[in-house]
Design an enzyme around this catalytic site. Structure first.
Site, PDB file in Angstrom:
ATOM      1  CE  LYS A   1      48.540  -5.195 -58.567  1.00  0.00           C
ATOM      2  NZ  LYS A   1      50.008  -5.167 -58.443  1.00  0.00           N
TER       3      LYS A   1
ATOM      4  CE  LYS B   1      55.346  -9.864 -59.019  1.00  0.00           C
ATOM      5  NZ  LYS B   1      55.397  -8.412 -59.141  1.00  0.00           N
TER       6      LYS B   1
HETATM    7 MG    MG Z   1      53.817  -5.448 -60.502  1.00  0.00          MG
END
Ligand code: MG
Length: 368
Positions: free
Chosen positions: A165, A265
C-alpha cells in the site's frame, strides 16, 4: 426448490493489526460482518457473507447490508435459489444499486445450487481449476523499514505475492517502491496499491520516477476519469479495483484501455453472478485479474477462490486471504487456508465451508 427463510447475523471480526487507509480516511480495528443463512423447502441450506473493508474504504456499509437485505428479502423468498439470474433480477428490481448488499444473498444461492448439484461452485460455473492460487499479502506499512518487516512477516508464512500500500507522499512512495524492488525475490509478485491516494500530479511524479522498474500500480487515482487523464503520460501497467463496480465500468475500462488488470472484489461488485460477467469482459480483452473478497472471513475468501478457479491459470494473478488478518475464526479452521502462500479449491459441494452457528450468536433478523 424454494427459499423459505433468510436469517441474518452480525459479527465483529477484529483485525490483528489496526489498519490505516491513505488520504486521512479513518483508522479501523474491526470489520462489521454480515452472515446470511438461507434455508429451502428441499432441506438444503446455503451461507453468504458480506463484509466491507471498514466503512471509509468505499461506499459499502455493514449496517447498509442488513438494511438492504430487509428491503430485498420479501422479493427473494419463494424463488428457486438455483436460478441465480432470477434472484439477481428480483434484487435489482427491489433495490437498484447497493450491490454490496446483494452479494451475500447471491453467494448463499450459489452455495445451495452447488450443494443441490453435488458440485463445488467453481465446477458448477463451468470450470474449476485446481491450480492453487497465490495469496497476495496486504502490506499497509508506512516507512521503508516497516515495509521490509511486514513483507518478511508474510514471506515467513509462505506468501509469494504482495500488495504494497502506497499513496500520499511522493518521495516516500518512490523510496518504498525502489526498496521493495531491490529485495524482490525471483518469482515474487508485487503490486503497488495506491487505493486512490494520489492526485494526478502525485501519480505522474511517482510513476515517471519509477518507470525503469516496470512495476504495476493499482488504482492510481480517485476515479476512472483521473486514471484516463494520466494514462498517456506514463508507461506503467495499471490495475483497477475500487473503480470497478459495475459491468459498465468493466466495459469502459476495456474499451478505453484504462487498465491491464482487473481487481475484482466480490462483495463490492454484487457477488459471483455479476463478477462472472466482468471476468468474461476481461478475458475477451486480454485483461488479467486479481480476485478477492472486499474483506471478511474464510467464507468470503472462499467465494473469491471459486471465481478465481474459473479463470485460466495464466490470467489469474492472485487472490487474498483476509482471514489471515483477523483474530477471530468463525469456521473453526475449516475451509481453504494458507498453505505455503496459496489457497486450494475445496472439493465439497457448494461453497465448501460453513460457519460454526454457535459463534454467530442470535440472528439480528429472520425473514420467512
Ligand atoms: Mg486495491
Amino acid at each position: 426448490m424454494k427459499i423459505t427463510r433468510i436469517s441474518v447475523y452480525q459479527v465483529d471480526l477484529p483485525l490483528e493489526y489496526p489498519y490505516w487507509l491513505s488520504g486521512g480516511r479513518l483508522k479501523f480495528e474491526c470489520l462489521d460482518a454480515t452472515f446470511v443463512k438461507m434455508e429451502t423447502d428441499a432441506g438444503i441450506t446455503g451461507w453468504g457473507e458480506g463484509t466491507p473493508w471498514g466503512h471509509t474504504y468505499v461506499p459499502a456499509h455493514g449496517p447498509g447490508i442488513r438494511a438492504g437485505i430487509e428491503t430485498m428479502a420479501p422479493f427473494v423468498l419463494g424463488l428457486d435459489p438455483r436460478r441465480v439470474l432470477d434472484v439477481e433480477r428480483a434484487m435489482d428490481l427491489a433495490l437498484p444499486g447497493h450491490l454490496y448488499a446483494k452479494s451475500p444473498i447471491d453467494m448463499a444461492c450459489w452455495d445451495i445450487a452447488g450443494k443441490a448439484a453435488g458440485l463445488p461452485i467453481a465446477d458448477l460455473m463451468g470450470g474449476g481449476s485446481r491450480t492453487p492460487r497465490p495469496i497476495a499479502s496486504s502490506v499497509g506499512a508506512k516507512t521503508v523499514e516497516e515495509t521490509r518487516e511486514v513483507i518478511q512477516r508474510y514471506r515467513d508464512r509462505g506468501y509469494v505475492a504482495h500488495s504494497v500500500k502506497i499513496g500520499g507522499d511522493v518521495e516516500r512512495d518512490v523510496a518504498r517502491v525502489r526498496d521493495v524492488e531491490s529485495i524482490r525475490l525471483p518469482g515474487e509478485i508485487v503490486l503497488y496499491d495506491v487505493n486512490r491516494g494520489w492526485t494526478r500530479q502525485q501519480a505522474l511524479r511517482v510513476m515517471q520516477a519509477t518507470e525503469d522498474l516496470k512495476v504495476m500500480f493499482e488504482q492510481p487515482g480517485e476515479t476512472l476519469d483521473d486514471i484516463a487523464a494520466i494514462r498517456p503520460l506514463h508507461s506503467a501497467p495499471v490495475s483497477v479495483d475500487e473503480s470497478l463496480v459495475t459491468l459498465q465500468d468493466a466495459a469502459r475500462i476495456a474499451r478505453d484501455g484504462l487498465a491491464e488488470v482487473f481487481g475484482i472484489k466480490l462483495n463490492r461488485v454484487g457477488g459471483l453472478t455479476k463478477a462472472a460477467r466482468m471476468r468474461d469482459v476481461a478475458l475477451a480483452h486480454g485483461i488479467d485479474m486479481f480476485v478477492m473478497a472486499t474483506g471478511g472471513s474464510v467464507l468470503a475468501d472462499t467465494e473469491a477462490l471459486h471465481l478465481a478457479a474459473t479463470i485460466p491459470d495464466i490470467n489469474c494473478h492472485a487472490v487474498w486471504a483476509c482471514q489471515d488478518m483477523l483474530t477471530a475464526d468463525i469456521a473453526g479452521g475449516r475451509g481453504p487456508r494458507n498453505k505455503d502462500g496459496h489457497l486450494h479449491l475445496p472439493e465439497e459441494p457448494g461453497l465448501g465451508v460453513e460457519p460454526n452457528e454457535d459463534q454467530l450468536g442470535h440472528p439480528v433478523a429472520v425473514y420467512q
